[in-house]
Design a protein around this motif. Structure first.
Motif, mmCIF file in Angstrom:
data_model
loop_
_atom_site.group_PDB
_atom_site.id
_atom_site.type_symbol
_atom_site.label_atom_id
_atom_site.label_comp_id
_atom_site.label_asym_id
_atom_site.label_seq_id
_atom_site.Cartn_x
_atom_site.Cartn_y
_atom_site.Cartn_z
ATOM 1 N N ASP A 61 0.849 -1.193 0.000
ATOM 2 C CA ASP A 61 0.000 0.000 0.000
ATOM 3 C C ASP A 61 0.883 1.240 0.000
ATOM 4 N N ASP A 62 0.690 2.123 -0.972
ATOM 5 C CA ASP A 62 1.476 3.352 -1.050
ATOM 6 C C ASP A 62 0.727 4.548 -0.473
ATOM 7 N N GLY A 63 -0.388 4.308 0.183
ATOM 8 C CA GLY A 63 -1.207 5.385 0.730
ATOM 9 C C GLY A 63 -0.650 5.941 2.020
ATOM 10 N N ILE A 64 -1.464 6.743 2.658
ATOM 11 C CA ILE A 64 -1.052 7.415 3.882
ATOM 12 C C ILE A 64 -0.874 6.433 5.040
ATOM 13 N N ASN A 65 -1.523 5.290 4.996
ATOM 14 C CA ASN A 65 -1.426 4.307 6.062
ATOM 15 C C ASN A 65 -0.474 3.156 5.748
ATOM 16 N N SER A 66 0.479 3.380 4.863
ATOM 17 C CA SER A 66 1.470 2.345 4.570
ATOM 18 C C SER A 66 2.420 2.233 5.764
ATOM 19 N N PRO A 67 3.018 1.075 5.977
ATOM 20 C CA PRO A 67 3.929 0.916 7.114
ATOM 21 C C PRO A 67 5.089 1.912 7.107
ATOM 22 N N ASP A 68 5.608 2.233 5.925
ATOM 23 C CA ASP A 68 6.725 3.172 5.855
ATOM 24 C C ASP A 68 6.318 4.559 6.342
ATOM 25 N N ARG A 69 5.177 5.025 5.887
ATOM 26 C CA ARG A 69 4.722 6.361 6.283
ATOM 27 C C ARG A 69 4.290 6.414 7.743
ATOM 28 N N LEU A 70 3.648 5.361 8.226
ATOM 29 C CA LEU A 70 3.264 5.324 9.634
ATOM 30 C C LEU A 70 4.493 5.275 10.532
ATOM 31 N N GLY A 71 5.524 4.525 10.123
ATOM 32 C CA GLY A 71 6.764 4.477 10.890
ATOM 33 C C GLY A 71 7.489 5.808 10.910
ATOM 34 N N LEU A 72 7.509 6.500 9.764
ATOM 35 C CA LEU A 72 8.125 7.819 9.696
ATOM 36 C C LEU A 72 7.372 8.803 10.587
ATOM 37 N N GLU A 73 6.049 8.749 10.543
ATOM 38 C CA GLU A 73 5.240 9.639 11.370
ATOM 39 C C GLU A 73 5.474 9.378 12.862
ATOM 40 N N ALA A 74 5.516 8.109 13.271
ATOM 41 C CA ALA A 74 5.746 7.771 14.677
ATOM 42 C C ALA A 74 7.135 8.229 15.124
ATOM 43 N N THR A 75 8.135 8.088 14.261
ATOM 44 C CA THR A 75 9.482 8.522 14.596
ATOM 45 C C THR A 75 9.545 10.034 14.755
ATOM 46 N N MET A 76 8.908 10.763 13.847
ATOM 47 C CA MET A 76 8.911 12.223 13.922
ATOM 48 C C MET A 76 8.162 12.713 15.160
ATOM 49 N N ILE A 77 7.073 12.056 15.527
ATOM 50 C CA ILE A 77 6.332 12.438 16.734
ATOM 51 C C ILE A 77 7.214 12.261 17.960
ATOM 52 N N ASN A 78 7.923 11.143 18.052
ATOM 53 C CA ASN A 78 8.811 10.920 19.196
ATOM 54 C C ASN A 78 9.929 11.956 19.260
ATOM 55 N N GLN A 79 10.521 12.290 18.118
ATOM 56 C CA GLN A 79 11.595 13.278 18.112
ATOM 57 C C GLN A 79 11.076 14.667 18.468
ATOM 58 N N ASN A 80 9.931 15.049 17.908
ATOM 59 C CA ASN A 80 9.381 16.370 18.196
ATOM 60 C C ASN A 80 8.933 16.485 19.644
ATOM 61 N N PHE A 81 8.337 15.427 20.186
ATOM 62 C CA PHE A 81 7.901 15.458 21.573
ATOM 63 C C PHE A 81 9.080 15.638 22.519
ATOM 64 N N SER A 82 10.180 14.947 22.233
ATOM 65 C CA SER A 82 11.345 15.065 23.116
ATOM 66 C C SER A 82 11.898 16.487 23.118
ATOM 67 N N GLN A 83 11.746 17.215 22.028
ATOM 68 C CA GLN A 83 12.215 18.599 21.980
ATOM 69 C C GLN A 83 11.192 19.568 22.572
ATOM 70 N N GLN A 84 9.912 19.233 22.515
ATOM 71 C CA GLN A 84 8.885 20.122 23.042
ATOM 72 C C GLN A 84 8.859 20.154 24.565
ATOM 73 N N ILE A 85 9.336 19.094 25.210
ATOM 74 C CA ILE A 85 9.291 19.074 26.666
ATOM 75 C C ILE A 85 10.489 19.784 27.292
ATOM 76 N N LEU A 86 11.414 20.261 26.470
ATOM 77 C CA LEU A 86 12.569 21.002 26.975
ATOM 78 C C LEU A 86 12.233 22.487 27.029
ATOM 79 N N ARG A 87 12.711 23.157 28.055
ATOM 80 C CA ARG A 87 12.514 24.606 28.180
ATOM 81 C C ARG A 87 13.841 25.309 27.958
ATOM 82 N N LYS A 88 13.768 26.432 27.272
ATOM 83 C CA LYS A 88 14.975 27.221 27.065
ATOM 84 C C LYS A 88 15.164 28.237 28.187
ATOM 85 N N ALA A 89 14.074 28.656 28.800
ATOM 86 C CA ALA A 89 14.158 29.659 29.866
ATOM 87 C C ALA A 89 13.122 29.324 30.939
#
Length: 112
Positions: A61-89
């Motif tokens: 499946d080459d659609g939005i729910n393909s394993p490759d795209r879902l894996g990329l989305e899950a990886t990006m969510i984890n990376q973005n979340f780890s940066q959002q919980i950090l405070r600069k000030a």
């Protein structure tokens, strides 16, 4: 002596249930030293989705729910979340310092 990362070791331990293909590189050096590594840009760089489910998503499946795209989305969510919980000030000072914070690896970011 064998050198391997935690991600590769976890994949080796669960390989009997693995649905998606992955590729490892094993290098044997003089003295019997083994390095187990992954290839660059392999699927091991991304989180898997429905890896051990009885009805995994269709890899063709080459659609939005393909394993490759879902894996990329899950990886990006984890990376973005780890940066959002950090405070600069606005860091709150505690009575005792954080025993797990390493100033050498901080790269300008402090824990929240």
């Amino acid at each position: 002596q064998v050198f391997v990362t935690d991600t590769i070791l976890a994949h080796l331990m669960t390989c009997t249930r693995s649905v998606y293909p992955w590729d490892l590189v094993v290098q044997k050096l003089p003295g019997g030293i083994l390095f187990i590594d992954k290839r660059d840009n392999s699927q091991l760089d991304y989180l898997t989705v429905h890896e051990t489910s009885y009805q995994p998503p269709n890899p063709a499946d080459d659609g939005i729910n393909s394993p490759d795209r879902l894996g990329l989305e899950a990886t990006m969510i984890n990376q973005n979340f780890s940066q959002q919980i950090l405070r600069k000030a606005g860091r709150k000072e505690m009575d005792l310092p954080n025993p797990f914070f390493d100033e050498d690896d901080a790269d300008g970011m402090e824990p929240a």
